[in-house]
Write an enzyme that holds these catalytic residues in place. Structure first.
Site, mmCIF file in Angstrom:
data_model
loop_
_atom_site.group_PDB
_atom_site.id
_atom_site.type_symbol
_atom_site.label_atom_id
_atom_site.label_comp_id
_atom_site.label_asym_id
_atom_site.label_seq_id
_atom_site.Cartn_x
_atom_site.Cartn_y
_atom_site.Cartn_z
ATOM 1 N N LEU A 1 25.876 41.144 51.617
ATOM 2 C CA LEU A 1 24.437 40.575 51.910
ATOM 3 C C LEU A 1 24.628 39.467 52.951
ATOM 4 O O LEU A 1 24.137 38.980 53.959
ATOM 5 C CB LEU A 1 23.168 40.299 51.081
ATOM 6 C CG LEU A 1 22.735 41.878 49.893
ATOM 7 C CD1 LEU A 1 21.780 41.013 48.502
ATOM 8 C CD2 LEU A 1 22.268 42.968 50.771
ATOM 9 N N GLY B 1 36.349 11.161 68.370
ATOM 10 C CA GLY B 1 36.209 11.189 66.369
ATOM 11 C C GLY B 1 35.109 10.659 65.885
ATOM 12 O O GLY B 1 34.738 10.396 65.181
ATOM 13 N N GLU B 2 34.394 10.942 66.870
ATOM 14 C CA GLU B 2 32.687 9.630 66.534
ATOM 15 C C GLU B 2 31.817 11.016 65.674
ATOM 16 O O GLU B 2 31.021 9.875 64.944
ATOM 17 C CB GLU B 2 31.784 9.570 68.045
ATOM 18 C CG GLU B 2 31.786 10.555 68.811
ATOM 19 C CD GLU B 2 32.473 11.457 69.527
ATOM 20 O OE1 GLU B 2 31.968 11.788 71.024
ATOM 21 O OE2 GLU B 2 34.058 11.251 69.415
ATOM 22 N N GLY C 1 -3.499 -8.938 66.935
ATOM 23 C CA GLY C 1 -4.280 -7.968 67.140
ATOM 24 C C GLY C 1 -4.170 -6.530 66.088
ATOM 25 O O GLY C 1 -4.440 -5.287 66.008
ATOM 26 N N ASN D 1 17.768 31.047 56.577
ATOM 27 C CA ASN D 1 17.240 30.684 55.678
ATOM 28 C C ASN D 1 16.100 31.690 55.740
ATOM 29 O O ASN D 1 14.567 30.700 54.039
ATOM 30 C CB ASN D 1 16.792 29.596 55.455
ATOM 31 C CG ASN D 1 19.004 28.562 54.912
ATOM 32 O OD1 ASN D 1 19.581 29.943 54.498
ATOM 33 N ND2 ASN D 1 18.304 27.778 55.253
ATOM 34 N N ARG E 1 29.515 34.034 48.598
ATOM 35 C CA ARG E 1 28.743 34.860 49.096
ATOM 36 C C ARG E 1 27.675 35.763 48.054
ATOM 37 O O ARG E 1 27.830 35.124 46.485
ATOM 38 C CB ARG E 1 29.840 36.370 49.209
ATOM 39 C CG ARG E 1 30.272 36.101 48.555
ATOM 40 C CD ARG E 1 31.405 37.955 48.385
ATOM 41 N NE ARG E 1 32.039 36.866 49.136
ATOM 42 C CZ ARG E 1 32.605 38.063 50.328
ATOM 43 N NH1 ARG E 1 31.742 39.992 50.297
ATOM 44 N NH2 ARG E 1 33.248 37.932 51.504
ATOM 45 N N PHE F 1 30.414 28.332 50.447
ATOM 46 C CA PHE F 1 30.139 28.416 49.167
ATOM 47 C C PHE F 1 30.525 29.106 48.357
ATOM 48 O O PHE F 1 30.936 29.399 47.201
ATOM 49 C CB PHE F 1 30.155 27.076 48.565
ATOM 50 C CG PHE F 1 29.452 25.676 48.744
ATOM 51 C CD1 PHE F 1 30.026 24.976 48.310
ATOM 52 C CD2 PHE F 1 28.793 25.527 49.702
ATOM 53 C CE1 PHE F 1 30.473 23.243 48.684
ATOM 54 C CE2 PHE F 1 28.622 24.319 49.796
ATOM 55 C CZ PHE F 1 29.649 22.781 49.705
ATOM 56 N N THR G 1 21.186 21.326 60.002
ATOM 57 C CA THR G 1 21.818 21.991 60.925
ATOM 58 C C THR G 1 21.591 21.505 61.340
ATOM 59 O O THR G 1 20.391 21.161 61.858
ATOM 60 C CB THR G 1 21.240 23.383 60.257
ATOM 61 O OG1 THR G 1 21.085 24.024 59.252
ATOM 62 C CG2 THR G 1 21.839 24.406 61.755
ATOM 63 N N LYS H 1 15.808 26.713 58.910
ATOM 64 C CA LYS H 1 16.458 27.716 59.991
ATOM 65 C C LYS H 1 16.144 29.211 59.895
ATOM 66 O O LYS H 1 16.056 29.674 58.924
ATOM 67 C CB LYS H 1 17.989 27.390 60.120
ATOM 68 C CG LYS H 1 18.500 27.815 59.375
ATOM 69 C CD LYS H 1 20.110 27.340 58.993
ATOM 70 C CE LYS H 1 20.744 27.024 58.262
ATOM 71 N NZ LYS H 1 21.916 26.482 57.964
ATOM 72 N N ASP I 1 16.256 22.418 55.401
ATOM 73 C CA ASP I 1 17.474 23.260 56.154
ATOM 74 C C ASP I 1 16.830 24.665 56.331
ATOM 75 O O ASP I 1 16.808 25.300 56.405
ATOM 76 C CB ASP I 1 18.200 23.433 54.949
ATOM 77 C CG ASP I 1 19.839 23.969 55.418
ATOM 78 O OD1 ASP I 1 19.840 23.687 57.034
ATOM 79 O OD2 ASP I 1 20.347 24.808 55.070
ATOM 80 N N GLY J 1 28.478 32.172 52.592
ATOM 81 C CA GLY J 1 27.849 31.433 53.340
ATOM 82 C C GLY J 1 29.426 29.848 52.892
ATOM 83 O O GLY J 1 30.582 30.048 52.572
#
Length: 674
Positions: free
Chosen positions: A373, A166-167, A288, A495, A380, A378, A527, A492, A490, A376
């Site tokens: 088109l 479940g990580e 340094g 998009n 379309r 949430f 993503t 990619k 985002d 998504g």
């Protein structure tokens, strides 16, 4: 009443005329299109097999999943979650984490924090720990007992002492892909996502504040602004030294500056042939600094007393971060103020929701249905037109109820405000927003050339000149956004859209965020394949994350798949944290050079985020063929035009069935500004 009926009849007749013209244009196209698509699929299949055998690249076949930003509570009390553990229990937990592909890449402090915050959980035989399909918020380590993992009723494996499961739930709100049931009485160690994220964010913020305080005491840095000091921190790396190890040797050439985070350092100097102890340095002390601004020989020897942890930056990284001569960050002032600012088209400013007419498919299995088109998480995006303007628009339709359930109200409102303020040739324009009881609507430019993602899947990988052009368009969009202090977060192929001339436009600003220079944000979003390591590690991120994703985009366009990919998200994150990029043989040296500089693990060393800003990206030799002024003026013949099909206005998009069911109504009032 008769006048209204007459007007309505005229509108319907006009729409029928539009639809008839579309149908007449494409009667003989349908059969030819099917033949071409079949031939294309055969060619793609052959090419894919050949490339996979030649290049050993795992081609990404499905659209990337996205992780919506989830706010971290400001008032979470984590002190109550601390549970005392015996030495053997701590050892068992650490061993379990070291065996896990993702957890073992956390740093020592993060592992120590997790060990401290894990709580104990006892369960009886037959108890369900995780149910397949439910949303998860906890990670578990088996302390004792036996559990069974099943998926769709099939037994997958047995979990016993020292196993982790479940990580992914501690990173983001994900659906469980399998069920876990106790076979015997079990004892588990567990931690919830919000506690994990809160403590990691707090730790990172405190560490940055601590380092900022240390840097401000150094004489060399006293004239630097906070945002410049923040850039230095982003370029520094953690280094460890063992007892009696020489960190700096007297007389050797110096090029590194150190801040002590843990432990003690003894400083000695040769006097009359003997090493004399000058002083001891502890946490917060540094040495340094002069090595960063001029060529010097070390004037003393520094030796670790016990184990020592330092934060260090070398001269080369420092010079990329801070211009020595001016001690000011480059502000990219050569970018004209009017770059990306087309004149506003006032002819569509009076758009109303009732004026938007759905465009219908004229052929194929969905003939007569409204054109969709894209889909998504949430809602379309649908293709619409208007009577009065005769133009096409993309109508983004988002479920209000779902936005509330996912706590994305602020992000959606910010997206609206941001996009209404954007006027850039390389970013899709928002023309207006509307709402009803079920949806909010955003009316945007229709980019008839389709998605870069779809084009990439058709040809499997882009030629270099096409990738150069696409990446250059993204660089111009970044230059515009970053100058307005906006992170995109985002990037990619899904998009990026092509307009009718083949120019690329950035779409979907759901994850964008305003951020002042020198600040960090701690959301886990984006993503998976495109996430920068600092997002995964909860170290806080800024504009440098956008440049990381630009490097990943370049790689995917040239190779057909991202450099860090897997069917399992935790494997993707593990590969990103490892940072090893394997380049296919066909990829050119210049492209490899730029990608490696954009995907540097330390955000302060990433090209685009160093002292010259985005100018360094533009000036890289991979872009030698690009005339940036002509690109901004749209005077270049886009090589992407050859990717665009000719036919109906929707021919460059995948086809989707029409969604007849309606979203639930929402009357919470969060959308009153729409």
């Amino acid at each position: 009443m008769e006048a209204k009926l007459k007007e309505l009849r005229q509108k319907l007749e006009k729409q029928c005329q539009i639809n008839q013209e579309l149908q007449n244009e494409n009667q003989d196209l349908a059969s030819k299109l099917k033949e071409k698509e079949k031939l294309l699929e055969e060619l793609q299949s052959q090419e894919l097999s050949q490339r996979l055998s030649n290049d050993s690249v795992e081609v990404r076949q499905s659209r990337a999943a996205v992780m919506a930003p989830e706010p971290i509570p400001d008032d979470m009390d984590i002190s109550t979650t601390r549970v005392k553990k015996t030495a053997s229990e701590r050892a068992q937990i650490i061993n379990a984490m070291q065996k896990n592909d993702f957890l073992r890449r956390l740093d020592e402090e993060q592992i120590s924090m997790m060990v401290e915050l894990l709580t104990s959980l006892d369960r009886c035989p037959g108890d369900d720990i995780i149910k397949e399909g439910t949303e998860g918020d906890s990670m578990y380590i088996v302390a004792a007992g036996e559990l069974q993992v099943t998926q769709a009723g099939r037994n997958l494996r047995t979990l016993t002492s020292g196993d982790v499961f479940g990580e992914l739930a501690i990173l983001y709100n994900c659906k469980r892909t399998a069920s876990v049931k106790a076979v015997t009485a079990v004892k588990l160690w567990c931690i919830e996502r919000q506690i994990y994220r809160s403590i990691m964010a707090i730790k990172s913020k405190k560490k940055r504040e601590q380092l900022m305080g240390f840097l401000k005491t150094a004489r060399t840095f006293k004239s630097l602004r906070d945002e410049q000091l923040s850039c230095i921190i982003d370029s520094m790396e953690e280094v460890k030294f063992q007892d009696n190890e020489v960190i700096v040797r007297e007389g050797a050439e110096g090029d590194t500056f150190y801040i002590i985070l843990k432990g003690e350092v003894e400083v000695t100097k040769k006097v009359n042939g003997q090493q004399k102890i000058i002083r001891k340095l502890g946490q917060g002390d540094y040495f340094g600094e002069l090595a960063l601004i001029r060529e010097i020989l070390r004037t003393a020897t520094c030796i670790a007393l016990g184990s020592v942890t330092c934060f260090a930056i070398d001269k080369e990284a420092f010079e990329e971060t801070i211009p020595i001569e001016s001690l000011e960050l480059h502000d990219d002032t050569d970018l004209p103020e009017d770059t990306c600012t087309p004149k506003k088209n006032s002819s569509v400013s009076s758009l109303q929701l009732k004026d938007l007419i759905p465009v219908l498919y004229q052929e194929g299995r969905y003939q007569g249905s409204p054109v969709t088109l894209g889909l998504g998480g949430f809602g379309r995006v649908e293709l619409v037109t208007t009577m009065q303007h005769g133009k096409y628009f993309a109508l983004k339709k988002i479920s209000k109820k779902l936005i509330v359930q996912k706590r994305q109200e602020e992000h959606v409102l910010f997206e609206k405000r941001l996009m209404l303020d954007i006027e850039c040739d390389f970013i899709v324009r928002l023309h207006g927003t509307f709402k009803d009881s079920r949806y909010i609507y955003m009316v945007m430019d229709f980019c008839s050339g389709g998605e870069i993602w779809t084009k990439l899947k058709e040809v499997r990988r882009f030629e270099e000149n096409v990738t150069v052009f696409v990446a250059a368009c993204v660089v111009e969009a970044y230059a515009y956004l970053h100058k307005k202090d906006i992170m995109y977060r985002d990037l990619k192929p899904e998009n990026l859209m092509l307009d009718s001339r083949g120019y690329v436009k950035l779409v979907d600003f759901g994850f964008a965020k305003k951020l002042r220079r020198g600040q960090k944000t701690y959301s886990f979003c984006g993503t998976p394949e495109y996430m920068a390591p600092e997002i995964i590690q909860n170290h806080g991120h800024d504009f440098a994350a956008d440049f990381w994703s630009l490097g990943v985009l370049m790689y995917e366009l040239l190779a057909g798949s991202p450099p860090f990919s897997s069917s399992e998200p935790q494997n993707i994150y593990a590969k990103i944290l490892d940072g090893v990029i394997k380049y296919p043989p066909h990829m050119g040296e210049a492209a490899r050079s730029l990608i490696s500089k954009l995907c540097r693990p330390r955000p302060g060393q990433r090209l685009g985020n160093t002292k010259n800003g985005i100018k360094d990206v533009r000036n890289h030799r991979w872009f030698n063929s690009m005339n940036w002024h002509k690109l901004r003026m749209k005077q270049i013949n886009a090589p992407t035009v050859k990717l665009i099909r000719k036919g109906p206005c929707y021919i460059n998009f995948d086809r989707f069935p029409f969604e007849k069911s309606l979203a639930e109504e929402d009357f919470s009032g969060w959308d009153q500004d729409f």
